[in-house]
Each structure stands twice: as structure tokens, then as C-alpha cells.
Motif scaffolding. Sequence first.
Motif, PDB file in Angstrom:
ATOM      1  N   GLU A  93       7.221   1.678  -2.900  1.00 46.35           N
ATOM      2  CA  GLU A  93       6.301   1.539  -1.769  1.00 46.35           C
ATOM      3  C   GLU A  93       5.142   0.594  -2.055  1.00 46.35           C
ATOM      4  O   GLU A  93       4.434   0.185  -1.144  1.00 46.35           O
ATOM      5  CB  GLU A  93       5.716   2.903  -1.403  1.00 46.35           C
ATOM      6  N   GLY A  94       4.900   0.305  -3.348  1.00 47.82           N
ATOM      7  CA  GLY A  94       3.694  -0.428  -3.708  1.00 47.82           C
ATOM      8  C   GLY A  94       2.454   0.434  -3.575  1.00 47.82           C
ATOM      9  O   GLY A  94       1.337  -0.073  -3.393  1.00 47.82           O
TER      10      GLY A  94
ATOM     11  N   LYS B  17       6.357   3.057  -6.818  1.00 48.74           N
ATOM     12  CA  LYS B  17       6.560   1.632  -7.098  1.00 48.74           C
ATOM     13  C   LYS B  17       7.322   0.942  -5.966  1.00 48.74           C
ATOM     14  O   LYS B  17       6.994  -0.186  -5.577  1.00 48.74           O
ATOM     15  CB  LYS B  17       7.324   1.455  -8.418  1.00 48.74           C
TER      16      LYS B  17
END
Length: 438
Positions: free
Chosen positions: A135-136, A133
Motif C-alpha cells: 500500500e505504501g 509495503k
Amino acid sequence: MTGPLTAADEVVELCSDLIRIDTSNTGDPATVVGESEAAEYVAAKLTEVGYEVEVLDSGAPGRSNVFARLKGADPERGALLMHGHLDVVPAEPSEWSVHPFSGAVQDGYVWGRGAVDMKDMVAMTIAVARQFKREGFVPPRDIVFAFLADEEAGGAYGSQWLVKNRPDLFEGCTEAVGEVGGFSLTLAEDQRVYLIETAEKGMAWMRLRAKGRPGHGSFIHDDNAVTILSEAVARLGNHTFPLVVTDTVRAFADEIRALTGMDFPDEDIEGAFAKLGPVARMVGATVRDTANPTMLAAGYKANVIPSTAEATVDCRVLPGRREAFLAEIDELLGPDVEREWIQDLPALETEFDGPLVEAMAAALRTEDPTAKTVPYMLSGGTDAKAFTDLGMRCFGFAPLRLPPDLDFASLFHGIDERVPIDALEFGAKVMDTFLRNV
């Protein structure tokens, strides 16, 4: 300047925090501590990085479960379920070197009840989920993260309840990964194999009941329920079930033979397994059914012969052996003892193949280039028993690179349960790589 926070950076702290939350599961609703505090901790850690989290109490106060879903790049692919349980078996502090709920980080280990069963994997999973999350990162397919109650008592307030009452939470899941696999066994210097769980024995807890004529303890008495039951329990406890080499056990033996040259003849496969060291207790229990008496209850006064006597037996049954096992049980018990199931969960077995298995092996090799993976059968049971009802293929993969001299098998439900710090960090890195490539 330090780099971005990784899963390996925080996995030890997460594991220690989780151990400090007492989630002891006695199996008795009156004395269970409950998982709610741990569930709130997990939910907060996931919410903090942006997950939408659902916390569910499954039919009893304090028996909480946590779910979050990370959307993947390909919605047409089946989702992967990553599951772990929050409860632990009880521990007696006076028997331990450290307090079992201290989460002590010392001497190269994280100590405490749940360190290997299974707050280590729960910590790895949370750590990797948080990193994704931050890092996306979008995984190849949906990943469902589930942190469950009540596994140590069969999952009535966890996996079993959820599968029956909230199957929507597992929508699209075709495969599941849980505990008691992915740990290393050192065969020789710098030769390690990692055991991937592809099968587990059935778990059936049986109550036996004998009835007799009550009376005064001073009389001659030929219809004593305690005597009838005790004789049946002794027959059962002393019985040796036939040796059966299942596909999974044969595959395990074949892989070890290919690596070491050791022979595993069917007629003495137990003796051959004994040469593998402490792990022999885990794999050695997977060539026969077992029925171990664990509890007895009868009477209420020393001079009164009771009308009933009861016993509890922990039965573990190999895949494909259920009908034969029951026939043997009934012959041993005889006509004067009734039996009923307290818990009756099936045996599981799946093949050691496919992209998921290949991803496990590849992830291990990123941290241990000589790593070899082999399938094995677990003699115990896990929440996977519930998820097979939804058609999932289930595996055990909680990666740990262990010291060669560590008696890992004895730590499960044992005194001074602990997990090496470097094994936890290793596991977080492997789990990260694995979930990026599933």
C-alpha cells in the motif's frame, strides 16, 4: 473482480508454510535443526514487497535472525519493536493426529508444531508488514520487525546475543510487542476478555550437584552422592512456595471480578482461578514461585557408586521474589548440594496503561465490538527478557478470537498443536488496525 490482497488473505498460507519448515530447538547445539531455512523464507517474503532486510547468524551455523525496519511519519517518536521467534520445541510424529511439520489446513485449523508458539504471530506480522509495503503505508512511527532464533532455549543465539552484539538494530525502540497475549477467554455467552501480557515470571534453570565417596555397589555406604542429591531434589520438588499476589495478578482478578462478580480472595485465589477453566493453568501458576526437577544424571555402571550426581531444576520466580526465593532454595538443598545457574533471566512487570495498551483495545474492538482487555502475567518466559535490558516496555499481544471450548493452554508445546483458521484471520485484521494506530 477481487480487491487488493490483504494480510488476512494470506496469513493462513504463511502460517502453514512456516510450520512446514522444521525449526526444532532441542537446546543441544549438536541436535538443533536451526532456523536458517525459515529465516530465508521470511527474508524472501519481505524482500519481495520492497523491504531492505538484514539476516544475521548469531555465533553459530544455522541460527539466523531477520530484521527489517519500516520508517514512520514521526522520526522523533520512539520506535516499536514487533518480535517473534522462528524456532519451535521438538515433536514426536507418532503421537500426533497429523504430522507435526505438515502445516495441514483442515477441519477449520492450521495444524503443526509452532501453530500457537509462535508461527501464528510470525505469520500475522509478516502478512501485515507485506500489506503495508504494497500500500505504501507509512505508520505513525518506525516499526522494527524482528524474527529471531533460539527463544525456546533462552535466546543465547537470538535475542540475548543480538542485544549484546547488535544493539544498533533496536535503535530508538521504546516498546516491544511479542507473543502469548491478546487471546480471548470466554466468560459467558458473548462476553470475551482478551488477555494482554504485561508481566512474566523469571526463568532460571538450575544445575544441582552432590559429591560423595565412590565405591563398590555391594558395600554399606553412608556417603552416596545419588542419595544426597535425591533427598535434596525430593525436598525441592515437594515444596510449596508461599502465595504472593503481585500487582498484575491483582489487576487481572479485579478486572474479572468487575465483569463477572466472581470473588478472588487472596487466601483462596488459586481456587477462584480454577473456576476460569483451562486458562487457569496459565494464570494459576503466577501466584507462587515454582522449582520443578526435570533431569537427573549420575553413575556409569550398576555396581559402582559414583562420586557425583547432578540434577536440573526449572525455576520460575515472581517479580520481586528473587532474594526470598534463593533463601528458600538454599535452605531446602542444605549444605551438601551445590547449585549453579544454567540460565538466569529476570522477571518482568510493567503497567497496564498508555497509548499502546489503548491501541490494542481499540484494535480488538474493531473486530469484536464487545471485547474487553485485561492484564495478566505469563508463567513462562519470552524474548522480552532481553529487550528490557535496552529499556523497552514489553507486552504480549498476538490477537486470537478463540472458540469457547478450545483448551488453548494445552496447545503450547502440546500434542496436536493447532490454531483456528478464523482466529488467524481475525488476528491479522486486528494486527493491521493496531499497527496503523500506534
